[in-house]
Scaffold this motif. Structure first.
Motif, PDB file in Angstrom:
ATOM      1  N   ASN A  17       0.830  -1.209   0.000  1.00 18.26           N
ATOM      2  CA  ASN A  17       0.000   0.000   0.000  1.00 18.26           C
ATOM      3  C   ASN A  17       0.862   1.256   0.000  1.00 18.26           C
ATOM      4  OD1 ASN A  17      -1.986   1.976   0.435  1.00 18.26           O
ATOM      5  ND2 ASN A  17      -3.161   0.669   1.832  1.00 18.26           N
ATOM      6  N   SER A  18       0.511   2.171  -0.864  1.00 20.05           N
ATOM      7  CA  SER A  18       1.052   3.531  -0.863  1.00 20.05           C
ATOM      8  C   SER A  18      -0.015   4.384  -1.532  1.00 20.05           C
ATOM      9  CB  SER A  18       2.390   3.584  -1.610  1.00 20.05           C
ATOM     10  OG  SER A  18       2.936   4.893  -1.596  1.00 20.05           O
ATOM     11  N   GLY A  19       0.341   5.448  -2.162  1.00 20.52           N
ATOM     12  CA  GLY A  19      -0.675   6.246  -2.845  1.00 20.52           C
ATOM     13  C   GLY A  19      -0.085   7.529  -3.376  1.00 20.52           C
TER      14      GLY A  19
ATOM     15  N   GLU B  95      -6.412  10.981  -3.737  1.00 23.36           N
ATOM     16  CA  GLU B  95      -5.518   9.826  -3.858  1.00 23.36           C
ATOM     17  C   GLU B  95      -5.855   8.917  -5.029  1.00 23.36           C
ATOM     18  OE1 GLU B  95      -5.607   6.829  -0.737  1.00 23.36           O
ATOM     19  OE2 GLU B  95      -3.619   6.085  -1.289  1.00 23.36           O
TER      20      GLU B  95
ATOM     21  N   GLN C  49      -4.852   5.346  -5.633  1.00 23.15           N
ATOM     22  CA  GLN C  49      -4.299   4.312  -4.771  1.00 23.15           C
ATOM     23  C   GLN C  49      -3.150   3.558  -5.443  1.00 23.15           C
ATOM     24  OE1 GLN C  49      -3.770   3.229  -1.932  1.00 23.15           O
ATOM     25  NE2 GLN C  49      -5.125   1.565  -1.295  1.00 23.15           N
ATOM     26  N   VAL C  50      -2.145   3.257  -4.649  1.00 22.03           N
ATOM     27  CA  VAL C  50      -1.081   2.324  -5.051  1.00 22.03           C
ATOM     28  C   VAL C  50      -1.211   1.129  -4.116  1.00 22.03           C
ATOM     29  CG1 VAL C  50       1.416   1.929  -5.069  1.00 22.03           C
ATOM     30  CG2 VAL C  50       0.493   4.073  -5.959  1.00 22.03           C
TER      31      VAL C  50
ATOM     32  N   GLN D  27       2.397   8.354  -0.226  1.00 20.19           N
ATOM     33  CA  GLN D  27       1.998   7.842   1.080  1.00 20.19           C
ATOM     34  C   GLN D  27       2.946   6.755   1.601  1.00 20.19           C
ATOM     35  OE1 GLN D  27      -1.552   5.369   1.046  1.00 20.19           O
ATOM     36  NE2 GLN D  27      -2.363   6.412   2.853  1.00 20.19           N
TER      37      GLN D  27
ATOM     38  N   HIS E 177       2.474   3.868   3.839  1.00 15.53           N
ATOM     39  CA  HIS E 177       1.425   3.082   4.497  1.00 15.53           C
ATOM     40  C   HIS E 177       2.039   1.841   5.137  1.00 15.53           C
ATOM     41  CE1 HIS E 177      -2.507   1.120   5.079  1.00 15.53           C
ATOM     42  NE2 HIS E 177      -3.075   2.268   4.765  1.00 15.53           N
TER      43      HIS E 177
HETATM   44 MG    MG Z   1      -2.962   4.135  -0.098  1.00 17.88          MG
END
Ligand code: MG
Length: 270
Positions: free
Chosen positions: A135-137, A145, A147-148, A245, A247
Motif C-alpha cells: 500500500n502507498s498512494g 488519492e 491508490q497504489v 503515502q 502506508h
Molecule cells: Mg494508499
C-alpha cells in the motif's frame, strides 16, 4: 440414481460451493452510500473490476522538454520533503523507497492542472493481504488519492484497489503487474475550482492510464480522499503539493515528472 442420492447431492452441492468460496470479502457494509452511486464507501459487495494483462512493461526515460523532473535516475530527493525538512525516504538502486514509519513525503513545489508520469513497484516479497499488501498512494494536491496497492491476485474492496480513486471509484479494469514488477501511472489531473465564497465551481477530475491501460477517463473526484466517510469538498488553495503515502510497506518509486497544463477553464476563479 435413486431419490435419496439426488436429495443428498442437492444438499452437498451448496456446501461444496461454500467451501470453494474465499469467505467474506474484504470491505465494509456499515459505511455511507457514496453520493451519486449505489455502492457504499469501501463496499465489500461491489463487483471486482475485470483483470486485464497489460503486457510487458516498456519504459523510457525520455520526457518532454517542458517537464518538471521530480525524480530521475540520479535518485536525488531534493524535490521532496518530509514536512519541509529533508525527505526521510531511502534511495535504493537509483530508486526512492518508502521507509515504513518515516511518514508521507511531498513535493517542495505546488501544482494545479498537471500531466504526471510516475513509476512504482510493490515489494517482490508478498506480505499481508487486502489493504496491507504493497500500500502507498499518489495524493494530488495532498488530497486526492490514486491508490497504489499490490492488487495482483489480492482481493480488497474495489474502491480501494490499485488505481482506484480511493473510497470513490474503482478502476475500470485491474491492469496490475505482479509484485516486484515496475508499473506506471500517467495521470492528467484538473484541480478543482472554488468561488470566492468557498462553493465548488468545478470538481477535481482525472484521467488515469495504468501500465498503458486507461482505467479512468476524465472522472470527477467527489471530494478529498477519506476513509469510511463520504467525501466532501471544502475550499483550498489553487495549487497543491504531490504527496506519496507511507502506508507501512517499502514501495519504490522512480522516473517521476510532470507538465504544468494551461488553464482551459472559462470561469476560472484562481
Ligand atoms: Mg494508499
Amino acid at each position: 440414481m435413486n431419490r435419496t442420492s439426488i436429495v443428498l447431492l442437492l444438499l452437498v452441492i451448496p456446501i461444496v460451493s461454500l467451501a470453494l468460496d474465499d469467505g467474506p470479502r474484504p470491505g465494509y457494509r456499515d459505511t455511507p452510500i457514496i453520493p451519486g452511486q449505489k455502492w457504499k464507501v469501501h463496499d465489500s459487495e461491489r463487483p471486482y473490476p475485470v483483470v486485464v494483462d497489460p503486457g510487458a512493461g516498456i519504459f523510457s526515460t525520455a520526457r518532454p522538454d517542458d517537464a518538471v523532473v521530480l525524480l530521475d535516475a540520479s535518485a536525488d530527493l531534493s524535490a521532496w520533503s518530509s514536512g519541509g525538512k529533508e525527505a526521510r525516504w531511502g534511495v535504493v538502486d537509483g530508486t526512492m523507497e518508502a521507509r515504513p514509519g518515516s511518514g508521507d513525503i511531498s513535493t517542495r513545489d505546488s501544482f494545479g492542472d498537471i500531466q504526471l508520469h510516475i513509476e512504482f513497484r510493490t515489494p517482490p516479497e508478498v506480505k499481508g493481504d487486502s489493504q496491507g499488501r504493497g500500500n502507498s498512494g499518489v495524493f494530488l494536491m495532498e488530497r486526492y488519492e490514486i491508490q497504489v496497492l499490490d492488487s495482483y491476485q489480492n482481493p480488497t474492496y474495489p474502491d480501494g484497489q490499485c488505481a482506484a480513486f480511493y473510497g470513490q471509484w474503482p478502476p475500470l479494469v485491474n491492469a496490475c503487474r505482479g509484485p516486484g514488477q515496475w508499473q506506471s501511472y500517467d495521470i492528467i489531473f484538473k484541480a478543482p475550482r472554488f468561488s470566492a465564497d468557498g462553493s465548488l465551481l468545478a470538481a477535481a477530475r482525472a484521467t488515469v492510464i495504468h501500465n498503458g491501460v486507461m482505467v479512468h477517463h476524465d472522472r470527477e473526484f467527489l471530494g478529498p480522499t477519506s476513509h469510511r466517510r463520504k467525501p466532501s469538498y471544502s475550499k483550498h488553495a489553487p495549487l497543491g503539493k504531490i504527496k506519496l503515502q507511507d502506508h507501512g510497506n517499502p514501495i519504490r518509486y522512480r522516473n517521476i515528472w510532470l507538465r504544468n497544463l494551461p488553464d482551459e477553464t472559462e470561469s476560472d476563479s484562481r
